[in-house]
Design a protein around this motif. Sequence first.
Motif, PDB file in Angstrom:
ATOM      1  N   PHE A  46     -25.292  50.560  10.218  1.00  7.38           N
ATOM      2  CA  PHE A  46     -24.716  51.131  11.430  1.00  7.38           C
ATOM      3  C   PHE A  46     -24.447  50.004  12.418  1.00  7.38           C
ATOM      4  CE2 PHE A  46     -25.458  52.522  15.808  1.00  7.38           C
ATOM      5  CZ  PHE A  46     -24.542  53.557  15.917  1.00  7.38           C
ATOM      6  N   ALA A  47     -23.336  50.115  13.159  1.00 10.79           N
ATOM      7  CA  ALA A  47     -23.071  49.140  14.228  1.00 10.79           C
ATOM      8  C   ALA A  47     -22.648  49.850  15.497  1.00 10.79           C
ATOM      9  CB  ALA A  47     -21.971  48.160  13.798  1.00 10.79           C
ATOM     10  N   ALA A  48     -23.194  49.414  16.626  1.00  6.73           N
ATOM     11  CA  ALA A  48     -22.820  49.930  17.943  1.00  6.73           C
ATOM     12  C   ALA A  48     -21.996  48.865  18.646  1.00  6.73           C
ATOM     13  CB  ALA A  48     -24.059  50.267  18.760  1.00  6.73           C
ATOM     14  N   PHE A  49     -20.739  49.180  18.935  1.00 12.23           N
ATOM     15  CA  PHE A  49     -19.866  48.276  19.687  1.00 12.23           C
ATOM     16  C   PHE A  49     -19.972  48.649  21.157  1.00 12.23           C
ATOM     17  CE2 PHE A  49     -17.505  45.859  16.506  1.00 12.23           C
ATOM     18  CZ  PHE A  49     -17.945  46.500  15.359  1.00 12.23           C
ATOM     19  N   GLY A  50     -20.648  47.784  21.916  1.00 13.43           N
ATOM     20  CA  GLY A  50     -21.005  48.101  23.294  1.00 13.43           C
ATOM     21  C   GLY A  50     -22.462  48.502  23.337  1.00 13.43           C
ATOM     22  N   ALA A  51     -23.273  47.757  24.112  1.00 14.31           N
ATOM     23  CA  ALA A  51     -24.704  48.043  24.211  1.00 14.31           C
ATOM     24  C   ALA A  51     -25.050  48.477  25.629  1.00 14.31           C
ATOM     25  CB  ALA A  51     -25.531  46.841  23.774  1.00 14.31           C
ATOM     26  N   THR A  98     -31.178  51.253   8.002  1.00 15.50           N
ATOM     27  CA  THR A  98     -31.983  50.045   7.798  1.00 15.50           C
ATOM     28  C   THR A  98     -31.282  48.775   8.267  1.00 15.50           C
ATOM     29  OG1 THR A  98     -31.245  50.204   5.508  1.00 15.50           O
ATOM     30  CG2 THR A  98     -33.502  50.890   5.991  1.00 15.50           C
ATOM     31  N   THR A  99     -29.961  48.845   8.460  1.00 14.71           N
ATOM     32  CA  THR A  99     -29.247  47.748   9.118  1.00 14.71           C
ATOM     33  C   THR A  99     -28.600  48.330  10.369  1.00 14.71           C
ATOM     34  OG1 THR A  99     -28.790  46.662   7.016  1.00 14.71           O
ATOM     35  CG2 THR A  99     -27.423  46.017   8.904  1.00 14.71           C
ATOM     36  N   ILE A 100     -29.055  47.884  11.532  1.00 15.12           N
ATOM     37  CA  ILE A 100     -28.575  48.418  12.807  1.00 15.12           C
ATOM     38  C   ILE A 100     -28.132  47.233  13.661  1.00 15.12           C
ATOM     39  CG2 ILE A 100     -29.165  49.748  14.874  1.00 15.12           C
ATOM     40  CD1 ILE A 100     -31.380  51.133  13.203  1.00 15.12           C
ATOM     41  N   VAL A 101     -26.825  47.138  13.890  1.00 15.48           N
ATOM     42  CA  VAL A 101     -26.259  45.978  14.591  1.00 15.48           C
ATOM     43  C   VAL A 101     -25.759  46.419  15.966  1.00 15.48           C
ATOM     44  CG1 VAL A 101     -24.609  44.077  14.457  1.00 15.48           C
ATOM     45  CG2 VAL A 101     -25.442  45.157  12.341  1.00 15.48           C
ATOM     46  N   ALA A 155     -32.464  47.790  17.161  1.00 12.33           N
ATOM     47  CA  ALA A 155     -31.475  47.001  16.423  1.00 12.33           C
ATOM     48  C   ALA A 155     -32.182  46.015  15.496  1.00 12.33           C
ATOM     49  CB  ALA A 155     -30.562  46.253  17.387  1.00 12.33           C
ATOM     50  N   THR A 156     -31.634  45.852  14.294  1.00  7.20           N
ATOM     51  CA  THR A 156     -32.169  44.840  13.383  1.00  7.20           C
ATOM     52  C   THR A 156     -31.441  43.512  13.556  1.00  7.20           C
ATOM     53  OG1 THR A 156     -30.653  45.569  11.633  1.00  7.20           O
ATOM     54  CG2 THR A 156     -32.861  46.551  11.666  1.00  7.20           C
ATOM     55  N   HIS A 157     -30.206  43.577  14.097  1.00 11.69           N
ATOM     56  CA  HIS A 157     -29.406  42.376  14.325  1.00 11.69           C
ATOM     57  C   HIS A 157     -28.557  42.586  15.569  1.00 11.69           C
ATOM     58  CE1 HIS A 157     -30.055  42.709   9.946  1.00 11.69           C
ATOM     59  NE2 HIS A 157     -30.125  41.378   9.952  1.00 11.69           N
ATOM     60  N   LEU A 174     -23.543  40.733   7.512  1.00 11.93           N
ATOM     61  CA  LEU A 174     -24.849  41.371   7.675  1.00 11.93           C
ATOM     62  C   LEU A 174     -24.979  42.633   6.826  1.00 11.93           C
ATOM     63  CD1 LEU A 174     -25.221  41.152  11.565  1.00 11.93           C
ATOM     64  CD2 LEU A 174     -26.699  40.042   9.879  1.00 11.93           C
ATOM     65  N   ALA A 175     -23.859  43.309   6.589  1.00 11.51           N
ATOM     66  CA  ALA A 175     -23.924  44.657   6.014  1.00 11.51           C
ATOM     67  C   ALA A 175     -23.171  44.766   4.684  1.00 11.51           C
ATOM     68  CB  ALA A 175     -23.379  45.675   7.020  1.00 11.51           C
ATOM     69  N   GLY A 176     -23.237  43.722   3.876  1.00 14.73           N
ATOM     70  CA  GLY A 176     -22.673  43.819   2.533  1.00 14.73           C
ATOM     71  C   GLY A 176     -21.206  44.177   2.495  1.00 14.73           C
ATOM     72  N   GLY A 177     -20.413  43.560   3.367  1.00 15.49           N
ATOM     73  CA  GLY A 177     -18.972  43.803   3.373  1.00 15.49           C
ATOM     74  C   GLY A 177     -18.504  44.708   4.481  1.00 15.49           C
TER      75      GLY A 177
END
Length: 374
Positions: free
Chosen positions: A196-201, A218-221, A238-240, A256-259
């Motif tokens: 998962f990725a959040a654009f804007g924190a 398990t991958t949170i950017v 967040a993990t990254h 970070l997220a396998g592609g």
Amino acid sequence: MTTVVESRPVKAAVVRAERGAFSIEDATIAAPGGDEVLVRIVAAGMCHTDMVIRDQIYPVPLPIVLGHEGSGIVEAVGERVAGLEPGDHVVLTFDSCGFCRTCQHGVAAACRNFNPLNFAGARNDGSHALSFASGSVNDRFFGQSSFATYAIATARNAIKVRRDAPLELLGPLGCGIQTGAGTVLNALRVSAGSSFAAFGAGAVGLSAVMAARVAGATTIVAVDVVPERLSLALEIGATHVVDGRKEDVVEAIRALAGGGVDYAIESTARADVAAQAVAALGARGTCAIVGASAPGTELVCDINDVMQNGKTIRGVVEGDSVPAFFIPQLIDLHLQGRFPFDRLTRVYAFDAINEAAADSEEGRTIKPIIRMPS
Ligand SMILES: [Zn+2]
Ligand SMILES: [Zn+2]
């Protein structure tokens, strides 16, 4: 249950000019009629949408009393209200009609009557709950106008909450935090073990980060340009993190997220960032667009990338939430220590409301909460 009350004095923060300051003025508020409830506001969160209206990016009429993340205590209810009574603790959320097709499907956040109910600046019959000696001022913003010591809401948008929760902090659950967490839990349905990725924190993106952890991603950017926000993101789930000013965001997330990530949320309302969010998806990934941009803003992305990789781009309002269920769920998660949204907040006195707005816009405070004088 019916409680008869006369109109009562109120202090309300009024925006009179485009990009103008909030001025705290005296007014009176009417007794609640029909399906309305009168709420003594304990505190109200400040959300980016308040600024969008102040700056007239959306055409909501001025002067107006803004505020749409109110929390408080029911003082009186109209004669048709069931399920709420004086003394109940409530969080005020967006209003909805309850009878349109999307409301009937349980998606009140996409109510066909959302704009007239939340952005008209008056009740549907054109009347106002607040009266000012200086003349007509618009109200009913998001069915509440909660930058005031009292607000009139409806039984549909006043959500009863448990009394052992910290009422002063709960208002933002009615909009910004519900938007981020609901997009993850209700709309995207982020799954355990996913990326998962959040654009804007900001408040929305960080709420999404916390919810992604609740969901078991398990991958949170988290992506932002403010170092303090990125370090907070790491503390709350967040993990990254990726600093958009220092790194190629899409390349960093792909690495970070396998592609590419399974899910993304775009809360910055910037077309270039939304395009990055779509590009950073992996195959079969879904990007939720939740930021309020100026009317006419266009998203440009590579059609072949979307088609060949089976990507989904969708809009989400208010996290697809059914607030009467979702807000109490978020409170339960918070009280279990699994959704620490209080980490995003800073409380300001009512007469410091302009300082709160400035701190929010300059990135010093993620989620201001305006405490009303008791
Ligand atoms: Zn509706
Ligand atoms: Zn909002």
